[in-house]
Scaffold this active site. Structure first.
Site, PDB file in Angstrom:
ATOM      1  N   HIS A 266       9.347  45.524 -19.801  1.00  0.00           N
ATOM      2  CA  HIS A 266      10.098  44.344 -20.287  1.00  0.00           C
ATOM      3  C   HIS A 266      11.582  44.690 -20.342  1.00  0.00           C
ATOM      4  CE1 HIS A 266      10.925  40.641 -22.265  1.00  0.00           C
ATOM      5  NE2 HIS A 266      10.494  40.891 -23.488  1.00  0.00           N
ATOM      6  N   HIS A 307       8.024  40.009 -11.320  1.00  0.00           N
ATOM      7  CA  HIS A 307       8.147  39.196 -12.538  1.00  0.00           C
ATOM      8  C   HIS A 307       6.872  38.386 -12.705  1.00  0.00           C
ATOM      9  CE1 HIS A 307       9.792  36.462 -15.550  1.00  0.00           C
ATOM     10  NE2 HIS A 307      10.742  37.368 -15.715  1.00  0.00           N
ATOM     11  N   ASP A 365      16.887  42.724 -14.400  1.00  0.00           N
ATOM     12  CA  ASP A 365      17.232  44.104 -14.769  1.00  0.00           C
ATOM     13  C   ASP A 365      17.731  44.937 -13.605  1.00  0.00           C
ATOM     14  OD1 ASP A 365      14.496  43.595 -16.792  1.00  0.00           O
ATOM     15  OD2 ASP A 365      16.481  44.078 -17.578  1.00  0.00           O
TER      16      ASP A 365
HETATM   17  C1  SDX Z   1      11.830  41.299 -17.921  1.00  0.00           C
HETATM   18  O1  SDX Z   1       8.721  37.630 -19.030  1.00  0.00           O
HETATM   19  C2  SDX Z   1       9.992  37.592 -18.899  1.00  0.00           C
HETATM   20  O2  SDX Z   1      10.579  36.516 -18.773  1.00  0.00           O
HETATM   21  C3  SDX Z   1      10.686  38.941 -18.931  1.00  0.00           C
HETATM   22  C4  SDX Z   1      12.189  38.934 -18.673  1.00  0.00           C
HETATM   23  C5  SDX Z   1      12.928  38.231 -19.770  1.00  0.00           C
HETATM   24  O3  SDX Z   1      14.061  37.808 -19.502  1.00  0.00           O
HETATM   25  O4  SDX Z   1      12.422  38.200 -20.920  1.00  0.00           O
HETATM   26  O5  SDX Z   1      12.443  38.292 -17.438  1.00  0.00           O
HETATM   27  C6  SDX Z   1      12.740  40.347 -18.622  1.00  0.00           C
HETATM   28  O6  SDX Z   1      11.001  41.898 -18.560  1.00  0.00           O
HETATM   29  C7  SDX Z   1      11.927  41.418 -16.427  1.00  0.00           C
HETATM   30  C8  SDX Z   1      10.833  42.367 -15.841  1.00  0.00           C
HETATM   31  C9  SDX Z   1      11.372  43.803 -15.997  1.00  0.00           C
HETATM   32  N1  SDX Z   1      10.295  44.779 -15.619  1.00  0.00           N
HETATM   33  C10 SDX Z   1      10.392  45.516 -14.513  1.00  0.00           C
HETATM   34  O7  SDX Z   1      11.275  45.416 -13.665  1.00  0.00           O
HETATM   35  C11 SDX Z   1       9.283  46.568 -14.399  1.00  0.00           C
HETATM   36  C12 SDX Z   1       8.700  46.541 -12.983  1.00  0.00           C
HETATM   37  N2  SDX Z   1       7.958  45.273 -12.805  1.00  0.00           N
HETATM   38  C13 SDX Z   1       6.540  45.272 -13.073  1.00  0.00           C
HETATM   39  O8  SDX Z   1       6.087  46.170 -14.017  1.00  0.00           O
HETATM   40  C14 SDX Z   1       5.922  43.883 -13.068  1.00  0.00           C
HETATM   41  O9  SDX Z   1       6.411  43.244 -11.982  1.00  0.00           O
HETATM   42  C15 SDX Z   1       6.075  43.005 -14.284  1.00  0.00           C
HETATM   43  C16 SDX Z   1       5.655  43.686 -15.539  1.00  0.00           C
HETATM   44  C17 SDX Z   1       7.474  42.550 -14.422  1.00  0.00           C
HETATM   45  C18 SDX Z   1       5.178  41.772 -14.066  1.00  0.00           C
HETATM   46  O10 SDX Z   1       3.891  42.219 -14.119  1.00  0.00           O
HETATM   47  P1  SDX Z   1       2.668  41.185 -13.903  1.00  0.00           P
HETATM   48  O11 SDX Z   1       3.117  39.781 -13.852  1.00  0.00           O
HETATM   49  O12 SDX Z   1       1.613  41.543 -14.890  1.00  0.00           O
HETATM   50  O13 SDX Z   1       2.255  41.484 -12.447  1.00  0.00           O
HETATM   51  P2  SDX Z   1       1.208  42.575 -12.056  1.00  0.00           P
HETATM   52  O14 SDX Z   1       1.514  43.839 -12.808  1.00  0.00           O
HETATM   53  O15 SDX Z   1      -0.151  41.991 -12.154  1.00  0.00           O
HETATM   54  O16 SDX Z   1       1.604  42.810 -10.537  1.00  0.00           O
HETATM   55  C19 SDX Z   1       1.060  41.997  -9.523  1.00  0.00           C
HETATM   56  C20 SDX Z   1       0.908  42.933  -8.313  1.00  0.00           C
HETATM   57  C21 SDX Z   1       0.142  44.212  -8.651  1.00  0.00           C
HETATM   58  O17 SDX Z   1      -0.461  44.651  -7.471  1.00  0.00           O
HETATM   59  P3  SDX Z   1      -2.080  44.300  -7.303  1.00  0.00           P
HETATM   60  O18 SDX Z   1      -2.776  44.900  -8.518  1.00  0.00           O
HETATM   61  O19 SDX Z   1      -2.159  42.785  -7.286  1.00  0.00           O
HETATM   62  O20 SDX Z   1      -2.464  44.969  -6.009  1.00  0.00           O
HETATM   63  O21 SDX Z   1       2.222  43.357  -7.893  1.00  0.00           O
HETATM   64  C22 SDX Z   1       2.334  44.770  -8.052  1.00  0.00           C
HETATM   65  C23 SDX Z   1       1.236  45.209  -8.990  1.00  0.00           C
HETATM   66  O22 SDX Z   1       0.841  46.547  -8.705  1.00  0.00           O
HETATM   67  N3  SDX Z   1       3.664  44.999  -8.634  1.00  0.00           N
HETATM   68  C24 SDX Z   1       4.484  45.971  -8.270  1.00  0.00           C
HETATM   69  C25 SDX Z   1       5.635  45.787  -9.051  1.00  0.00           C
HETATM   70  N4  SDX Z   1       5.461  44.748  -9.855  1.00  0.00           N
HETATM   71  C26 SDX Z   1       4.241  44.254  -9.603  1.00  0.00           C
HETATM   72  N5  SDX Z   1       4.362  46.965  -7.366  1.00  0.00           N
HETATM   73  C27 SDX Z   1       5.425  47.801  -7.255  1.00  0.00           C
HETATM   74  N6  SDX Z   1       6.578  47.697  -7.957  1.00  0.00           N
HETATM   75  C28 SDX Z   1       6.702  46.705  -8.872  1.00  0.00           C
HETATM   76  N7  SDX Z   1       7.816  46.577  -9.562  1.00  0.00           N
END
Ligand code: SDX
Length: 429
Positions: A266, A307, A365
């Site tokens: 997050h 996201h 971010d």
């Molecule tokens: C913020 O919610 C908000 O609005 C948050 C925010 C705000 O202003 O409050 O926007 C701020 O938190 C932005 C996000 C910051 N986090 C990151 O940058 C960390 C990296 N991102 C991930 O951890 C992820 O993308 C999330 C946590 C942001 C979202 O996760 P989800 O929606 O639960 O998606 P998921 O984990 O189910 O991913 C879907 C797929 C998966 O692959 P499969 O299992 O379907 O094969 O996408 C892949 C994930 O492995 N994936 C990634 C990835 N993000 C998702 N693979 C590699 N790198 C990534 N960054």
């Protein structure tokens, strides 16, 4: 209220269960599942991927379009034409202020920037290398101990003064975290400066000389606060709402939001992005890290990408990229190696099938950390900056919930543990 209905048939339950479907002004319809408990059923939605936790009028996100509206105004227009305090007013009150309202609001906020002198002792109790987010969780929650005069959450005036105090004091506390880590004296606010200029003054000024804040940097800081102000029902805002639903005071609720924001998935992602870029170290190693991000067996993720809601560009990241170029250009750092790695990484990821198929785009971010590093803000302060900006959204959602009928948040579960069994005396185990 729409008269749409949903029907659910469940094996073992006679007849269809009818549920009302409600439509908002924008976004998907929602199925009101409130009557399912009476039928002996719960919904099951870990991570709340398909769950609307509340009704709100504050912020709307269309993840498919990459659209973000605060009280109907697009984030791009607010970033270009508004400022952080005006956006705080908008989030809280629902309308942009007129000139008189804006002046009164800014003067009010700037008259609350000081913190009680006793808070200095709180900071003295932390180790010099305490993480600033650990300090913020503590001191923001502790603010409640200074304001016994205005903790009646059912009193609109108490809610308003608490909102003013929180928005006004977050930059002061944030700067105190930084000064404590540097072993430097705390700077008092200078209320003759703008909100964001004052923050930079408290961060980088010292009592021995008059601090000069570059207006380009002050403007960039203000837009960074603005871009982080609110984002619908994200993890930390949902935490604030859940804490608030028990009747906890606003300072305790915001402290819970800070704690939730700290996680790298997050708000901690901006710090993680910088650490990742520094670990990559050179453009020649980008492919190695992109390969790791795609490897299911490797827990590494490309920080700053992806996201839960945006399956298109995060509009904030585009604005942030523009500020990045402007600030680094103004500071003669346009050749910053981390910025070059970030831009190359973004290009490679956006052309890679894995990221395209999973709709993983840069989020808010991805660039923010590069700007903050260029301004001189240390990496472990990045999430504190995020929390400072997001305080406006947290307190607006808290106020929206408390101002309307609400129930304490109490989710249920799918229980898969032992059925009832009798205690086994020690000698029989
Ligand atoms: C913020 O919610 C908000 O609005 C948050 C925010 C705000 O202003 O409050 O926007 C701020 O938190 C932005 C996000 C910051 N986090 C990151 O940058 C960390 C990296 N991102 C991930 O951890 C992820 O993308 C999330 C946590 C942001 C979202 O996760 P989800 O929606 O639960 O998606 P998921 O984990 O189910 O991913 C879907 C797929 C998966 O692959 P499969 O299992 O379907 O094969 O996408 C892949 C994930 O492995 N994936 C990634 C990835 N993000 C998702 N693979 C590699 N790198 C990534 N960054």
């Amino acid at each position: 209220m729409s008269d749409k209905k949903a029907q659910l048939t469940v094996d073992g339950i006679d007849g269809a269960i009818e549920m009302p479907v409600r439509s908002g002004t924008l976004g998907p319809d929602v199925v009101d599942v409130g009557n399912l408990t009476g039928k002996g059923l719960f919904t099951y939605d870990p991570g709340f991927v398909s769950t609307a936790s509340c009704e709100s009028k504050i912020t709307f996100i269309d993840g498919g379009k990459g659209q973000l509206l605060h009280r109907g105004y697009p984030i791009e227009q607010l970033a270009e034409k508004s400022d952080y305090l005006e956006t705080c007013y908008l989030l809280m009150n629902g309308e942009l202020p007129d000139a008189e309202q804006k002046k009164k609001y800014v003067d009010t906020i700037m008259s609350h920037t000081m913190v009680h002198e006793s808070l200095v002792s709180f900071f003295k109790g932390f180790r010099y290398d305490a993480h600033p987010m650990a300090m913020m969780c503590g001191v923001v929650g502790a603010l409640a101990s200074f304001y016994h005069d205005s903790l009646d959450i059912n009193n609109p005036q108490h809610r308003e003064i608490s909102a003013h105090r929180l928005i006004a004091k977050m930059p002061t506390l944030a700067a105190m975290c930084y000064k404590h880590s540097q072993g430097m004296p705390f700077m008092y606010p200078d209320n003759s400066r703008s909100y964001s200029e004052n923050f930079l003054h408290m961060m980088f000024g010292n009592p021995c000389e008059t601090s000069k804040v570059d207006p380009v940097v002050a403007k960039a800081m203000d837009i960074i606060f603005l871009l982080h102000a609110d984002h619908e029902q994200n993890a930390s805002t949902s935490t604030v709402r859940l804490a608030g639903s028990s009747g906890a005071n606003p300072f305790a609720c915001i402290s819970s939001g800070i704690a939730a924001l700290w996680g790298p998935a997050h708000g901690g992602a901006n710090e993680a992005v910088l650490n990742m870029l520094q670990e990559i170290g050179d453009e020649s190693r980008i492919d190695e890290f992109v390969k790791r991000a795609k490897d299911k067996n490797d827990p590494f993720r490309l920080m700053g990408f992806g996201h839960r809601v945006y399956k298109n560009f995060d509009p904030r990241s585009r604005v942030m990229q523009g500020i990045c170029d402007e600030v680094l250009g103004a500071m003669g750092a346009e050749n910053d190696p981390l910025l070059k790695i970030a831009k190359k990484l973004e290009k490679i990821a956006l052309e890679d099938d894995y990221f395209v198929e999973k709709k993983l785009y840069p989020n808010v971010d991805f660039y923010s950390g590069i700007i903050m590093k260029a301004i001189g803000i240390p990496t472990d302060m990045f999430t504190v900056i995020f929390a400072t900006g997001r305080t406006a959204g947290w307190i607006a959602h808290w106020n929206e919930m408390i101002s309307n009928p609400y129930k304490i948040g109490r989710p249920r579960q799918l229980y898969t543990g032992y059925t009832q069994r009798d205690y086994v005396p020690l000698e029989q185990r």
